[in-house]
Design a protein around this motif. Structure first.
Motif, PDB file in Angstrom:
ATOM      1  N   THR A  83      -4.264  -5.721   0.492  1.00  0.00           N
ATOM      2  CA  THR A  83      -5.273  -5.746  -0.561  1.00  0.00           C
ATOM      3  C   THR A  83      -4.809  -6.679  -1.674  1.00  0.00           C
ATOM      4  O   THR A  83      -3.619  -6.969  -1.804  1.00  0.00           O
ATOM      5  CB  THR A  83      -5.507  -4.340  -1.135  1.00  0.00           C
ATOM      6  N   GLU A  84      -5.745  -7.151  -2.467  1.00  0.00           N
ATOM      7  CA  GLU A  84      -5.391  -8.045  -3.574  1.00  0.00           C
ATOM      8  C   GLU A  84      -4.686  -7.247  -4.662  1.00  0.00           C
ATOM      9  O   GLU A  84      -5.242  -6.297  -5.208  1.00  0.00           O
ATOM     10  CB  GLU A  84      -6.656  -8.708  -4.122  1.00  0.00           C
ATOM     11  N   ARG A  85      -3.457  -7.621  -4.985  1.00  0.00           N
ATOM     12  CA  ARG A  85      -2.673  -6.880  -5.968  1.00  0.00           C
ATOM     13  C   ARG A  85      -2.135  -7.812  -7.045  1.00  0.00           C
ATOM     14  O   ARG A  85      -1.442  -8.782  -6.758  1.00  0.00           O
ATOM     15  CB  ARG A  85      -1.487  -6.171  -5.292  1.00  0.00           C
ATOM     16  N   MET A 104       0.805  -1.217   0.000  1.00  0.00           N
ATOM     17  CA  MET A 104       0.000   0.000   0.000  1.00  0.00           C
ATOM     18  C   MET A 104       0.841   1.271   0.000  1.00  0.00           C
ATOM     19  O   MET A 104       1.939   1.311   0.552  1.00  0.00           O
ATOM     20  CB  MET A 104      -0.941   0.010   1.210  1.00  0.00           C
ATOM     21  N   MET A 105       0.276   2.308  -0.617  1.00  0.00           N
ATOM     22  CA  MET A 105       0.873   3.638  -0.617  1.00  0.00           C
ATOM     23  C   MET A 105      -0.151   4.646  -0.109  1.00  0.00           C
ATOM     24  O   MET A 105      -1.350   4.504  -0.366  1.00  0.00           O
ATOM     25  CB  MET A 105       1.331   4.020  -2.024  1.00  0.00           C
ATOM     26  N   ASP A 106       0.320   5.659   0.591  1.00  0.00           N
ATOM     27  CA  ASP A 106      -0.585   6.688   1.103  1.00  0.00           C
ATOM     28  C   ASP A 106      -1.389   7.327  -0.024  1.00  0.00           C
ATOM     29  O   ASP A 106      -2.569   7.655   0.142  1.00  0.00           O
ATOM     30  CB  ASP A 106       0.207   7.774   1.836  1.00  0.00           C
ATOM     31  N   SER A 107      -0.757   7.497  -1.175  1.00  0.00           N
ATOM     32  CA  SER A 107      -1.407   8.177  -2.294  1.00  0.00           C
ATOM     33  C   SER A 107      -2.586   7.393  -2.856  1.00  0.00           C
ATOM     34  O   SER A 107      -3.408   7.945  -3.587  1.00  0.00           O
ATOM     35  CB  SER A 107      -0.392   8.443  -3.408  1.00  0.00           C
ATOM     36  N   GLU A 108      -2.682   6.109  -2.514  1.00  0.00           N
ATOM     37  CA  GLU A 108      -3.785   5.282  -2.998  1.00  0.00           C
ATOM     38  C   GLU A 108      -4.979   5.295  -2.046  1.00  0.00           C
ATOM     39  O   GLU A 108      -5.999   4.669  -2.327  1.00  0.00           O
ATOM     40  CB  GLU A 108      -3.313   3.833  -3.184  1.00  0.00           C
ATOM     41  N   THR A 109      -4.855   5.986  -0.924  1.00  0.00           N
ATOM     42  CA  THR A 109      -5.925   6.015   0.068  1.00  0.00           C
ATOM     43  C   THR A 109      -6.633   7.363   0.038  1.00  0.00           C
ATOM     44  O   THR A 109      -6.052   8.372  -0.372  1.00  0.00           O
ATOM     45  CB  THR A 109      -5.364   5.772   1.482  1.00  0.00           C
ATOM     46  N   SER A 130       2.384  -1.879 -10.312  1.00  0.00           N
ATOM     47  CA  SER A 130       2.673  -0.882  -9.280  1.00  0.00           C
ATOM     48  C   SER A 130       2.623  -1.498  -7.888  1.00  0.00           C
ATOM     49  O   SER A 130       3.505  -1.265  -7.057  1.00  0.00           O
ATOM     50  CB  SER A 130       1.677   0.275  -9.378  1.00  0.00           C
ATOM     51  N   GLY A 131       1.582  -2.296  -7.625  1.00  0.00           N
ATOM     52  CA  GLY A 131       1.459  -2.930  -6.321  1.00  0.00           C
ATOM     53  C   GLY A 131       2.570  -3.927  -6.056  1.00  0.00           C
ATOM     54  O   GLY A 131       3.131  -3.985  -4.955  1.00  0.00           O
ATOM     55  N   LEU A 132       2.917  -4.715  -7.064  1.00  0.00           N
ATOM     56  CA  LEU A 132       3.985  -5.699  -6.908  1.00  0.00           C
ATOM     57  C   LEU A 132       5.337  -5.011  -6.737  1.00  0.00           C
ATOM     58  O   LEU A 132       6.189  -5.470  -5.966  1.00  0.00           O
ATOM     59  CB  LEU A 132       4.003  -6.638  -8.114  1.00  0.00           C
ATOM     60  N   ARG A 133       5.507  -3.902  -7.439  1.00  0.00           N
ATOM     61  CA  ARG A 133       6.747  -3.131  -7.285  1.00  0.00           C
ATOM     62  C   ARG A 133       6.861  -2.592  -5.860  1.00  0.00           C
ATOM     63  O   ARG A 133       7.943  -2.582  -5.261  1.00  0.00           O
ATOM     64  CB  ARG A 133       6.764  -1.983  -8.294  1.00  0.00           C
TER      65      ARG A 133
END
Length: 475
Positions: free
Chosen positions: A420-422, A383-388, A426-429
């Motif tokens: 979360t399901e990724r 997770m990234m803050d920018s995705e919330t 981007s999520g895998l990175r």
């Protein structure tokens, strides 16, 4: 379903030939550090019960194909929840391991290792209608008569996903305490699968609460009481926890503090603003009463973990002495990242983590894990803050950084997982970046949640395979 998996398996043989090259170009440049083995969790609907009530593995042919595909992709092992509600389902001490004997052999024969999660909770409410496993039936029968064996909220609603820690030391369960039930289950498991431990079974996670995590069920999304980003509610209103609260208040010579939990803490779906307990007034979490209650509430949770992990460590001790049969003891915490950027961290407080802008609530938790030699299973690596949503003052990055910092201080092994399901690049990175964070210890393994149809879709598989090759040891 089966034909779909077979088609993907054929295409995988071609993909795996150049997976190493793709791992460099598709995700990230290869790290020179020790690679991180990946365990993929079994599907949430992996098990069901037949007409006679016997457990069985669902879609076993498709599962066999999936295991072969994951092995070819470079996955190190499979994560399996070993459910109390399956093994000791019908009556006390009647342990039936046949389903897991079949499953473990299937996984082992596929050349994969095991991360085993001993699960003392239910997933009925969180399985989204896809099967689900309850607590043992004989426990539910006791709960029908005495609902106080479960956590209760301020309205009296109980949550039968996990036994309240209030019965840890109370012999209500056919003459046993909850701790004795957990211990007996662990002993039976080790006796049954001793030949697998250290060779096939490399990690054993001990369930400590809802979803296996050390926390209170303060955010029960499965039954409709809570929705994101609600602050949740304190879960201390069963009669056994209330009795303990009264005793703690009397020791402080403030018996009135033991009558109830905070009465100005809002409800499940409240937001922090306008909720007095989570602001900075005289009757807030900063007051003498607020500090007393939160220290008691979080302290009881830590004592719960301490007691269970002490038993688990003792049972597994003999497997730690020989490096060839060594197995890693693991304990999970939750990823409560919403409202993290407020001063009170209300969603964490209701979950049992006394963590605020003024107090590190994860240090005492990690200290207990470390004392028993348990690795810490940490969330939010994807997770990234920018995705919330910015409105809800979330910070999964801040939470992860804090937990990693405490873990480094306490010299504890880390195991990662996604929240979360990724399947996206981007999520895998992001997962890779967090696993190899130069400021903290490289995680020992990563648990990918979880195996389902989505992972085998061509566009997702083409991202997943290079990611696995980048992360995992050469097998």
């Amino acid at each position: 379903m089966l034909e779909y998996h077979l088609a993907n398996l054929r295409s995988l043989k071609i993909l795996c030939m150049d997976a190493r090259e793709k791992s460099r170009s598709t995700i990230l440049e290869s790290s020179k550090d020790k690679r991180v083995p990946i365990f993929v969790m079994m599907p949430v609907d992996a098990f069901s019960f037949d007409a006679s009530g016997r457990p069985r593995i669902r879609k076993i042919k498709a599962l066999t194909v999936s295991l072969k595909a994951l092995k070819l992709a470079g996955v190190h092992g499979i994560g399996v929840e070993v459910w109390w509600g399956i093994v000791e389902r019908s009556s006390p001490f009647d342990y039936s391991w046949s389903l897991y004997e079949e499953l473990f052999k299937l996984i082992s024969d596929s050349g994969l290792k095991l991360h085993v999660a001993l699960s003392f909770h239910s997933n009925i409410h969180s399985s989204n209608g896809k099967g689900g496993v309850s607590l043992p039936l004989w426990i539910l029968e006791i709960g029908d008569v005495n609902k106080d064996i479960y956590y209760r909220d301020q309205h009296g609603f109980s949550n039968n996903d996990y036994l309240t820690l209030g019965v840890d030391q109370v012999p209500l369960l056919s003459g046993r305490t909850a701790l004795q039930c957990y211990e007996d289950f662990m002993v039976s498991f080790v006796d049954k699968f001793e030949s697998y431990i250290g060779s096939v079974i490399e990690e054993i996670s001990i369930g400590l609460g809802p979803s296996g995590e050390l926390r209170y069920p303060a955010h029960p999304f499965g039954d409709g009481r809570w929705k994101f980003p609600g602050i949740g509610e304190f879960q201390c209103y069963d009669k056994y926890m209330m009795k303990d609260l009264k005793m703690a208040a009397c020791r402080e010579r403030k018996p009135q503090w033991g009558d109830r939990g905070p009465q100005n803490a809002g409800c499940y779906n409240s937001l922090p603003s306008g909720v007095p307990f989570f602001e900075e007034g005289q009757e807030s979490f900063l007051s003498d009463y607020g500090r007393f209650f939160l220290e008691w509430y979080s302290g009881r949770l830590i004592c719960h973990a301490d007691a269970i992990l002490a038993k688990a460590a003792k049972i597994l001790n003999k497997y730690q002495e020989n490096e060839q049969t060594s197995v890693m003891l693991v304990a999970k915490i939750g990823g409560i990242y919403w409202w993290y950027q407020t001063i009170s961290h209300p969603a964490e407080l209701t979950a049992g983590y006394y963590n605020t802008a003024l107090r590190d609530g994860y240090d005492p938790v990690v200290s207990v894990f470390s004392r028993h030699g348990a690795a810490l299973h940490i969330p939010c690596l994807d997770m990234m803050d920018s995705e919330t949503p910015p409105t809800y003052l979330c910070s999964p990055e801040g939470l992860l950084k804090q937990i990693q910092s405490v873990s480094k201080k306490r010299i504890i092994k880390l195991i990662g997982r996604n929240t979360t399901e990724r399947h996206d690049k981007s999520g895998l990175r992001r997962i890779h970046s967090n696993c190899y964070n130069r400021q903290t210890e490289v995680v020992r393994s990563f648990t990918y949640f979880r195996m389902n149809d989505g992972i085998f879709r061509v566009e997702n598989w083409n991202n997943f395979v290079p990611f696995v090759r980048l992360m995992s040891r050469d097998l």
